[in-house]
Design a protein around this motif. Structure first.
Motif, PDB file in Angstrom:
ATOM      1  N   ALA A  56      36.402  49.413  32.305  1.00 36.82           N
ATOM      2  CA  ALA A  56      35.422  49.052  33.329  1.00 36.82           C
ATOM      3  C   ALA A  56      35.772  47.733  34.011  1.00 36.82           C
ATOM      4  O   ALA A  56      35.630  47.601  35.228  1.00 36.82           O
ATOM      5  CB  ALA A  56      34.028  48.964  32.706  1.00 36.82           C
ATOM      6  N   ARG A  57      36.240  46.769  33.246  1.00 30.83           N
ATOM      7  CA  ARG A  57      36.578  45.463  33.812  1.00 30.83           C
ATOM      8  C   ARG A  57      37.773  45.551  34.743  1.00 30.83           C
ATOM      9  O   ARG A  57      37.812  44.897  35.790  1.00 30.83           O
ATOM     10  CB  ARG A  57      36.858  44.470  32.676  1.00 30.83           C
ATOM     11  N   PHE A  58      38.746  46.395  34.374  1.00 31.76           N
ATOM     12  CA  PHE A  58      39.922  46.559  35.223  1.00 31.76           C
ATOM     13  C   PHE A  58      39.535  47.211  36.553  1.00 31.76           C
ATOM     14  O   PHE A  58      39.973  46.776  37.622  1.00 31.76           O
ATOM     15  CB  PHE A  58      40.969  47.411  34.505  1.00 31.76           C
ATOM     16  N   THR A  59      38.731  48.266  36.498  1.00 35.98           N
ATOM     17  CA  THR A  59      38.288  48.939  37.723  1.00 35.98           C
ATOM     18  C   THR A  59      37.558  47.971  38.639  1.00 35.98           C
ATOM     19  O   THR A  59      37.880  47.838  39.831  1.00 35.98           O
ATOM     20  CB  THR A  59      37.364  50.114  37.383  1.00 35.98           C
ATOM     21  N   HIS A  60      36.572  47.294  38.101  1.00 38.35           N
ATOM     22  CA  HIS A  60      35.767  46.367  38.898  1.00 38.35           C
ATOM     23  C   HIS A  60      36.611  45.233  39.465  1.00 38.35           C
ATOM     24  O   HIS A  60      36.607  44.971  40.676  1.00 38.35           O
ATOM     25  CB  HIS A  60      34.637  45.798  38.040  1.00 38.35           C
ATOM     26  N   ASN A  61      37.342  44.550  38.614  1.00 37.95           N
ATOM     27  CA  ASN A  61      38.084  43.373  39.052  1.00 37.95           C
ATOM     28  C   ASN A  61      39.191  43.715  40.034  1.00 37.95           C
ATOM     29  O   ASN A  61      39.425  42.984  41.008  1.00 37.95           O
ATOM     30  CB  ASN A  61      38.665  42.640  37.847  1.00 37.95           C
ATOM     31  N   SER A  62      39.891  44.822  39.798  1.00 36.39           N
ATOM     32  CA  SER A  62      40.959  45.228  40.712  1.00 36.39           C
ATOM     33  C   SER A  62      40.410  45.497  42.104  1.00 36.39           C
ATOM     34  O   SER A  62      40.953  45.016  43.113  1.00 36.39           O
ATOM     35  CB  SER A  62      41.664  46.485  40.177  1.00 36.39           C
ATOM     36  N   ASN A  63      39.341  46.272  42.177  1.00 35.38           N
ATOM     37  CA  ASN A  63      38.782  46.630  43.487  1.00 35.38           C
ATOM     38  C   ASN A  63      38.232  45.424  44.231  1.00 35.38           C
ATOM     39  O   ASN A  63      38.475  45.248  45.432  1.00 35.38           O
ATOM     40  CB  ASN A  63      37.690  47.685  43.314  1.00 35.38           C
TER      41      ASN A  63
END
Length: 336
Positions: A99-106
């Motif tokens: 979840a953190r990767f999805t949010h932070n990347s976008n």
């Protein structure tokens, strides 16, 4: 025009790339992975010099858009020559990543691209948002809530997943950047982007309100976000097909080909993100109007506040998203 397109190797990005070239524009294609062999082969058959890497119509850059320095270097290479930016790069499915990767990347990639483009004097930007801004596909089962249908751009966000949250923040970032710089940004709230209605009917699900967006219409909206006139600042736009992609009943037999897709839609806590339409109590097999379908599928009971029945007077199969704003300001219409 010369247009910088991010996410060019993605599903939507590859559609948009082909459309921009078809419309006579030069494209700077940017992604973390190169264009696929299939995409290059198809483009090379139309534009032969693309395969040699010498084409002025298409330039490729493989970079990580979460890197500030890489993004700055990219824009510096084309200083003064970019007429518009279409930012589509994003992690599209939060179920496949942390979840953190999805949010932070976008969020980081969007800010880097939009801010750097505006800082370099580029005044026309389109970015991909999503109908998941309000909370939809990846919201927990039976937690999707809408204050009113049809859904306009004023519908508040009830999202709770990292992808939907990232789209909320990306739109907020666009608003702030438009305050800081003389730039205009269109945030396009796409639904499930697919090439044909027959494919949309195959994948339609109750949890997504049986809706879709054609790949052609998505590509057209991306360009219209740059070329349209008569509006300023940041504006979100619903970009969704006008009618539901559903011509069957809601019994088990009518929807057997949706079961595999729904089985694969699990959230990170193991909860289902959607169910087969066959779970409905009704056995009706006839083609249903939109409000009939909503009424017969009891899973939406109590989760939609106000229903504007006038929306369905002229066409009883109208969908749940009101795209009037895109029609008026962008000149957009849904095409297949």
């Amino acid at each position: 025009m010369q247009i910088l397109l991010t996410g060019s190797s993605g599903v939507v990005g590859s559609y948009v790339l082909g459309y921009l070239l078809e419309q006579g524009h030069d494209v700077i294609a940017v992604d973390r992975i190169p264009l696929t062999e299939k995409t290059l082969s198809e483009l090379s058959s139309i534009y032969p010099d693309i395969s040699s890497g010498t084409s002025e119509r298409l330039k490729q850059h493989i970079i990580e858009l979460t890197s500030i320095e890489d993004v700055k270097d990219l824009f510096n290479q084309y200083k003064g020559s970019i007429n518009g930016v279409i930012h589509l790069a994003a992690i599209p499915d939060p179920l496949k990543f942390d979840a953190r990767f999805t949010h932070n990347s976008n969020v980081n990639a969007s800010f880097n691209v939009l801010y750097t483009a505006a800082e370099n004097g580029i005044q026309r930007i389109t970015q991909a948002s999503s109908v998941n801004f309000t909370g939809l596909s990846y919201t927990r089962k039976d937690k999707q809530i809408f204050d009113k249908v049809p859904i306009t751009e004023d519908e508040p966000s009830h999202t709770e997943d990292p992808y939907g949250l990232s789209k909320v923040i990306c739109e907020m970032q666009a608003t702030v950047i438009c305050r800081l710089f003389p730039v205009r940004i269109a945030s396009l709230r796409f639904h499930h982007v697919l090439p044909t209605l027959s494919e949309a009917e195959k994948y339609a699900r109750y949890v997504e309100l049986w809706a879709w967006t054609s790949s052609l219409s998505a590509a057209q909206a991306c360009l219209q976000g740059i070329t349209s006139e008569g509006w300023q600042g940041h504006e979100p736009f619903n970009i969704v097909a006008p009618e539901i992609a559903w011509k069957r009943g809601i019994s088990e037999e009518s929807n057997h080909n949706n079961s595999d897709k729904n089985d694969n839609r699990k959230n990170q806590q193991g909860q289902s993100q959607g169910q087969s339409q066959g779970e409905s109590e009704s056995g009706c097999e006839s083609e249903l109007n939109t409000l009939d379908l909503l009424d017969m599928d009891k899973r939406w009971n109590g989760r939609i506040g106000q229903i504007d029945h006038d929306w369905w007077i002229d066409n009883k199969r109208n969908g749940f998203w009101d795209c009037t704003k895109a029609n008026k300001l962008l000149g957009w219409q849904h095409n297949v």
